[in-house]
Design an enzyme around this catalytic site. Structure first.
Site, PDB file in Angstrom:
ATOM      1  N   LYS A 169       0.832  -1.215   0.000  1.00  0.00           N
ATOM      2  CA  LYS A 169       0.000   0.000   0.000  1.00  0.00           C
ATOM      3  C   LYS A 169       0.862   1.259   0.000  1.00  0.00           C
ATOM      4  O   LYS A 169       0.592   2.201  -0.734  1.00  0.00           O
ATOM      5  CB  LYS A 169      -0.941   0.015   1.224  1.00  0.00           C
ATOM      6  CG  LYS A 169      -1.861  -1.186   1.312  1.00  0.00           C
ATOM      7  CD  LYS A 169      -2.830  -1.079   2.474  1.00  0.00           C
ATOM      8  CE  LYS A 169      -2.179  -1.107   3.842  1.00  0.00           C
ATOM      9  NZ  LYS A 169      -1.650  -2.435   4.252  1.00  0.00           N
ATOM     10  N   ARG A 210      -9.715   0.471   8.994  1.00  0.00           N
ATOM     11  CA  ARG A 210      -9.262  -0.881   9.315  1.00  0.00           C
ATOM     12  C   ARG A 210     -10.284  -1.643  10.145  1.00  0.00           C
ATOM     13  O   ARG A 210     -10.052  -2.802  10.485  1.00  0.00           O
ATOM     14  CB  ARG A 210      -7.968  -0.778  10.139  1.00  0.00           C
ATOM     15  CG  ARG A 210      -6.711  -1.214   9.389  1.00  0.00           C
ATOM     16  CD  ARG A 210      -5.540  -0.883  10.283  1.00  0.00           C
ATOM     17  NE  ARG A 210      -4.378  -1.680  10.026  1.00  0.00           N
ATOM     18  CZ  ARG A 210      -3.303  -1.220   9.363  1.00  0.00           C
ATOM     19  NH1 ARG A 210      -3.295  -0.025   8.846  1.00  0.00           N
ATOM     20  NH2 ARG A 210      -2.245  -1.978   9.223  1.00  0.00           N
ATOM     21  N   ARG A 259      11.467  -6.698   4.710  1.00  0.00           N
ATOM     22  CA  ARG A 259      11.369  -5.247   4.859  1.00  0.00           C
ATOM     23  C   ARG A 259      11.993  -4.766   6.165  1.00  0.00           C
ATOM     24  O   ARG A 259      12.446  -3.628   6.255  1.00  0.00           O
ATOM     25  CB  ARG A 259       9.885  -4.836   4.790  1.00  0.00           C
ATOM     26  CG  ARG A 259       9.642  -3.341   4.784  1.00  0.00           C
ATOM     27  CD  ARG A 259       8.189  -3.018   4.520  1.00  0.00           C
ATOM     28  NE  ARG A 259       7.363  -3.116   5.719  1.00  0.00           N
ATOM     29  CZ  ARG A 259       6.058  -2.850   5.753  1.00  0.00           C
ATOM     30  NH1 ARG A 259       5.429  -2.505   4.647  1.00  0.00           N
ATOM     31  NH2 ARG A 259       5.373  -2.937   6.865  1.00  0.00           N
ATOM     32  N   ARG A 305      11.448  -1.080  11.333  1.00  0.00           N
ATOM     33  CA  ARG A 305      10.241  -1.147  12.164  1.00  0.00           C
ATOM     34  C   ARG A 305      10.274  -2.383  13.052  1.00  0.00           C
ATOM     35  O   ARG A 305      10.449  -3.497  12.568  1.00  0.00           O
ATOM     36  CB  ARG A 305       8.991  -1.179  11.267  1.00  0.00           C
ATOM     37  CG  ARG A 305       8.578   0.187  10.785  1.00  0.00           C
ATOM     38  CD  ARG A 305       7.467   0.098   9.769  1.00  0.00           C
ATOM     39  NE  ARG A 305       6.306  -0.666  10.212  1.00  0.00           N
ATOM     40  CZ  ARG A 305       5.185  -0.757   9.496  1.00  0.00           C
ATOM     41  NH1 ARG A 305       5.084  -0.131   8.341  1.00  0.00           N
ATOM     42  NH2 ARG A 305       4.173  -1.474   9.942  1.00  0.00           N
ATOM     43  N   ARG A 310      -0.203  -9.515  13.244  1.00  0.00           N
ATOM     44  CA  ARG A 310      -0.784  -8.429  12.423  1.00  0.00           C
ATOM     45  C   ARG A 310      -1.678  -9.004  11.330  1.00  0.00           C
ATOM     46  O   ARG A 310      -2.729  -8.463  11.027  1.00  0.00           O
ATOM     47  CB  ARG A 310       0.325  -7.567  11.813  1.00  0.00           C
ATOM     48  CG  ARG A 310       0.898  -6.573  12.825  1.00  0.00           C
ATOM     49  CD  ARG A 310       2.268  -6.109  12.448  1.00  0.00           C
ATOM     50  NE  ARG A 310       2.312  -5.353  11.221  1.00  0.00           N
ATOM     51  CZ  ARG A 310       3.432  -5.149  10.511  1.00  0.00           C
ATOM     52  NH1 ARG A 310       4.580  -5.661  10.929  1.00  0.00           N
ATOM     53  NH2 ARG A 310       3.394  -4.436   9.422  1.00  0.00           N
TER      54      ARG A 310
HETATM   55  P1  ADP Z   1       1.027  -2.346   7.765  1.00  0.00           P
HETATM   56  O1  ADP Z   1      -0.140  -2.138   6.847  1.00  0.00           O
HETATM   57  O2  ADP Z   1       2.262  -2.784   7.045  1.00  0.00           O
HETATM   58  O3  ADP Z   1       0.713  -3.203   8.943  1.00  0.00           O
HETATM   59  P2  ADP Z   1       0.796   0.350   8.868  1.00  0.00           P
HETATM   60  O4  ADP Z   1       1.891   1.333   8.854  1.00  0.00           O
HETATM   61  O5  ADP Z   1      -0.406   0.648   8.047  1.00  0.00           O
HETATM   62  O6  ADP Z   1       1.486  -1.003   8.406  1.00  0.00           O
HETATM   63  O7  ADP Z   1       0.287   0.095  10.362  1.00  0.00           O
HETATM   64  C1  ADP Z   1       1.186  -0.199  11.416  1.00  0.00           C
HETATM   65  C2  ADP Z   1       0.407  -0.315  12.723  1.00  0.00           C
HETATM   66  O8  ADP Z   1      -0.218   0.938  13.031  1.00  0.00           O
HETATM   67  C3  ADP Z   1      -0.730  -1.336  12.752  1.00  0.00           C
HETATM   68  O9  ADP Z   1      -0.284  -2.645  13.021  1.00  0.00           O
HETATM   69  C4  ADP Z   1      -1.606  -0.754  13.862  1.00  0.00           C
HETATM   70  O10 ADP Z   1      -1.094  -1.062  15.127  1.00  0.00           O
HETATM   71  C5  ADP Z   1      -1.473   0.747  13.659  1.00  0.00           C
HETATM   72  N1  ADP Z   1      -2.535   1.275  12.767  1.00  0.00           N
HETATM   73  C6  ADP Z   1      -2.350   1.825  11.550  1.00  0.00           C
HETATM   74  N2  ADP Z   1      -3.521   2.192  11.009  1.00  0.00           N
HETATM   75  C7  ADP Z   1      -4.483   1.850  11.912  1.00  0.00           C
HETATM   76  C8  ADP Z   1      -5.900   1.962  11.939  1.00  0.00           C
HETATM   77  N3  ADP Z   1      -6.585   2.493  10.911  1.00  0.00           N
HETATM   78  N4  ADP Z   1      -6.561   1.521  13.028  1.00  0.00           N
HETATM   79  C9  ADP Z   1      -5.898   1.009  14.072  1.00  0.00           C
HETATM   80  N5  ADP Z   1      -4.568   0.856  14.109  1.00  0.00           N
HETATM   81  C10 ADP Z   1      -3.848   1.272  13.042  1.00  0.00           C
END
Ligand code: ADP
Length: 227
Positions: A49, A124, A163, A169, A181
């Site tokens: 994404k 999400r 990654r 991270r 996750r």
């Molecule tokens: P990825 O899609 O690779 O898991 P992100 O950077 O989108 O990485 O998200 C990393 C973390 O941030 C998630 O595992 C969650 O803990 C938090 N997070 C991100 N977006 C949301 C959301 N919309 N609602 C709740 N938690 C979120």
């Protein structure tokens, strides 16, 4: 007889004026809606994404809002929001809806007359999807479509662990957190797709191939919405 006609005429005039007014309101609203391209870029962790958002935002002149990036920025700057979010992110859990929704809304309002947004990592949960709809409707706009990157689970785990060396991270470097996750995604996030499916906004896109191939697939879907 004349008096009778006059009596009939005024409801007709009121009706015509009201109809004209409604047509104007509907037309104005539709114009505003059509002017913005609001895309939910959807998919499990590691689906690509972030990479695709960077390309699409330049091509279509959109604002990229990644909730993950915003949380990481807040953690780095030791804000209160960052401290609250960190505990959840470190375990691979979702940050609570109330925090996430209000943060997202305050980011959206920072942008004056944008062409549109790419929402990356949001919504999400179903509650986030409903809140986003209400919020955008209140601003006379709506989600144009959801583009969902489809990638199988073993490929995702491989990508995330790879990654880790470049992203730095913590949630990428531990396999049990990575797997959590994906479990959280399947349980809480995957159902959000049907929210957009029922209103005809869901577009599934194969997320495997070269970056260019995937971009071409996404653009083919988006171009259908751009006049
Ligand atoms: P990825 O899609 O690779 O898991 P992100 O950077 O989108 O990485 O998200 C990393 C973390 O941030 C998630 O595992 C969650 O803990 C938090 N997070 C991100 N977006 C949301 C959301 N919309 N609602 C709740 N938690 C979120």
């Amino acid at each position: 007889m004349k008096k009778f006609n006059h009596f009939l005429e005024w409801p007709v005039s009121v009706y015509l004026v009201m109809r004209q007014y409604l047509i104007r309101v509907i037309f104005a609203t539709k114009q505003t809606i059509l002017r913005m391209l609001n895309v939910v870029l959807f998919g499990p962790p590691g689906a690509g994404k972030g990479t695709q958002s960077e390309i699409l935002l330049q091509r279509y002149g959109l604002v990229h809002l990644s909730t993950g990036d915003i949380f990481r920025y807040n953690i780095k700057n030791a804000t209160e929001l960052g401290q609250q979010a960190k505990a959840f992110m470190d375990k691979g859990e979702l940050v609570p809806d109330s925090l996430t929704i209000s943060m997202l809304e305050s980011e959206v309002v920072k942008h004056q007359e944008p062409k549109g947004f790419i929402f990356d990592g949001f919504p999400r949960t179903s509650a986030q999807a409903e809140a986003l709809d209400r919020f955008l409707n209140g601003r006379n706009t709506s989600i144009t479509c959801m583009l969902a990157l489809e990638v199988d689970e073993e490929e995702l785990i491989k990508r995330l662990l790879n990654r880790a060396s470049t992203s730095g991270r913590a949630d990428d470097s531990d396999e049990s957190i990575v797997r959590n996750r994906i479990t959280v995604y399947n349980r809480e996030t995957a159902p959000v797709a049907s929210y957009y499916e029922v209103c005809g906004k869901y577009r599934g896109v194969k997320g495997v191939g070269t970056v260019e191939e995937i971009t071409a697939r996404l653009c083919a879907e988006l171009d259908a919405f751009v006049q």
